[in-house]
Design an enzyme around this catalytic site. Structure first.
Site, PDB file in Angstrom:
ATOM      1  N   ASP A  15      11.174  -6.871  -4.344  1.00  0.00           N
ATOM      2  CA  ASP A  15      10.364  -6.803  -5.576  1.00  0.00           C
ATOM      3  C   ASP A  15       9.040  -6.547  -5.316  1.00  0.00           C
ATOM      4  OD1 ASP A  15       9.975  -7.005  -8.303  1.00  0.00           O
ATOM      5  OD2 ASP A  15       9.080  -8.852  -7.930  1.00  0.00           O
ATOM      6  N   LEU A  16       8.171  -6.020  -6.120  1.00  0.00           N
ATOM      7  CA  LEU A  16       6.489  -6.052  -5.964  1.00  0.00           C
ATOM      8  C   LEU A  16       5.753  -6.954  -6.520  1.00  0.00           C
ATOM      9  CD1 LEU A  16       6.372  -2.199  -6.220  1.00  0.00           C
ATOM     10  CD2 LEU A  16       6.480  -3.457  -4.044  1.00  0.00           C
ATOM     11  N   ASP A  17       5.906  -6.812  -8.320  1.00  0.00           N
ATOM     12  CA  ASP A  17       4.786  -7.849  -8.600  1.00  0.00           C
ATOM     13  C   ASP A  17       5.196  -9.436  -8.595  1.00  0.00           C
ATOM     14  OD1 ASP A  17       3.555  -5.586  -9.534  1.00  0.00           O
ATOM     15  OD2 ASP A  17       4.921  -5.475 -11.486  1.00  0.00           O
ATOM     16  N   ASP A 184      10.813 -12.989  -6.611  1.00  0.00           N
ATOM     17  CA  ASP A 184      10.168 -13.883  -7.388  1.00  0.00           C
ATOM     18  C   ASP A 184      11.180 -14.295  -8.550  1.00  0.00           C
ATOM     19  OD1 ASP A 184       8.038 -13.050 -10.017  1.00  0.00           O
ATOM     20  OD2 ASP A 184       8.924 -11.591  -8.889  1.00  0.00           O
TER      21      ASP A 184
END
Length: 213
Positions: A15-17, A184
């Site tokens: 995932d990124l954010d 996250d």
């Protein structure tokens, strides 16, 4: 058995954010820059609406358009078009406004651990991105670490839907059970990946409690 499971991994997706970088500071700046630009170029909008008002209108639009709720870029463009139409402004309010927002949206500041971890993993695994957001990782400092990107806009669904993880497996050209997904969000990333057949790791940089205790 647990050790063997990790030996079988061929691909690691991220995932990124709030996994590779904190997202709130970036979004706040991008929203402020967009509001300033609208104020300078389309003042009738900001004479009536504050930045918070525009965010509320966008949230309401999202509820009314579940067909594109997974695509944050389309949602923002359409919500900007609503403002253009309300005040009889041209379409470039939406087109140029979206481009400006995305420019600042991509100016992320990765966590200090992100690049060293990616550099080490890239020596052994295919690396990919699975994101619900609309950051363009290819325009960030971490671009060179990833072989493929799957966004909710690409897949037509958001995590935790299994389809987005299945699309990643196809792009990686590996069996889905040989993918380890890191994210996250306990629900979207960890449980979503597990339900799809991946192995998952919770990277809890925000120190959030696990849902339900």
């Amino acid at each position: 058995m647990g050790i063997k499971m990790f030996k079988d991994i061929q691909c690691v997706t991220f995932d990124l954010d709030n996994t590779l970088w904190p997202i709130e500071p970036t979004i706040l700046i991008a929203e402020e820059k967009l509001f300033e630009w609208i104020s300078d170029n389309f003042p009738k909008v900001t004479a009536k609406y504050s930045n918070a008002d525009i965010a509320e209108k966008r949230a309401a639009f999202m509820i009314n358009r579940p067909d594109i709720a997974h695509d944050f870029t389309q949602l923002r463009w359409h919500s900007l078009m609503e403002l253009a139409e309300e005040f009889d402004y041209p379409e470039n309010l939406a087109n140029e406004g979206l481009a400006l927002f995305r420019k600042f949206r991509n100016q992320v500041d990765p966590y200090s651990v992100s690049e060293p971890i990616l550099a080490k993993l890239k020596q052994h695994f295919k690396l990919g991105v699975i994101t619900n957001g609309n950051a363009q990782v290819e325009k960030t400092s971490l671009a060179d670490y990833f072989e493929f990107v799957v966004s909710a806009a690409d897949a037509g669904v958001s995590k935790p839907h299994s389809k987005i993880f299945e699309r990643a497996a196809l792009m990686a050209d590996v069996p889905i059970q040989k993918i380890l997904h890191v994210g996250d969000c306990a629900t979207s990333d960890v449980l979503g990946a597990m339900d799809a057949g991946c192995i998952s790791v919770w990277l809890n940089m925000q120190k959030q409690p696990w849902p339900g205790g």
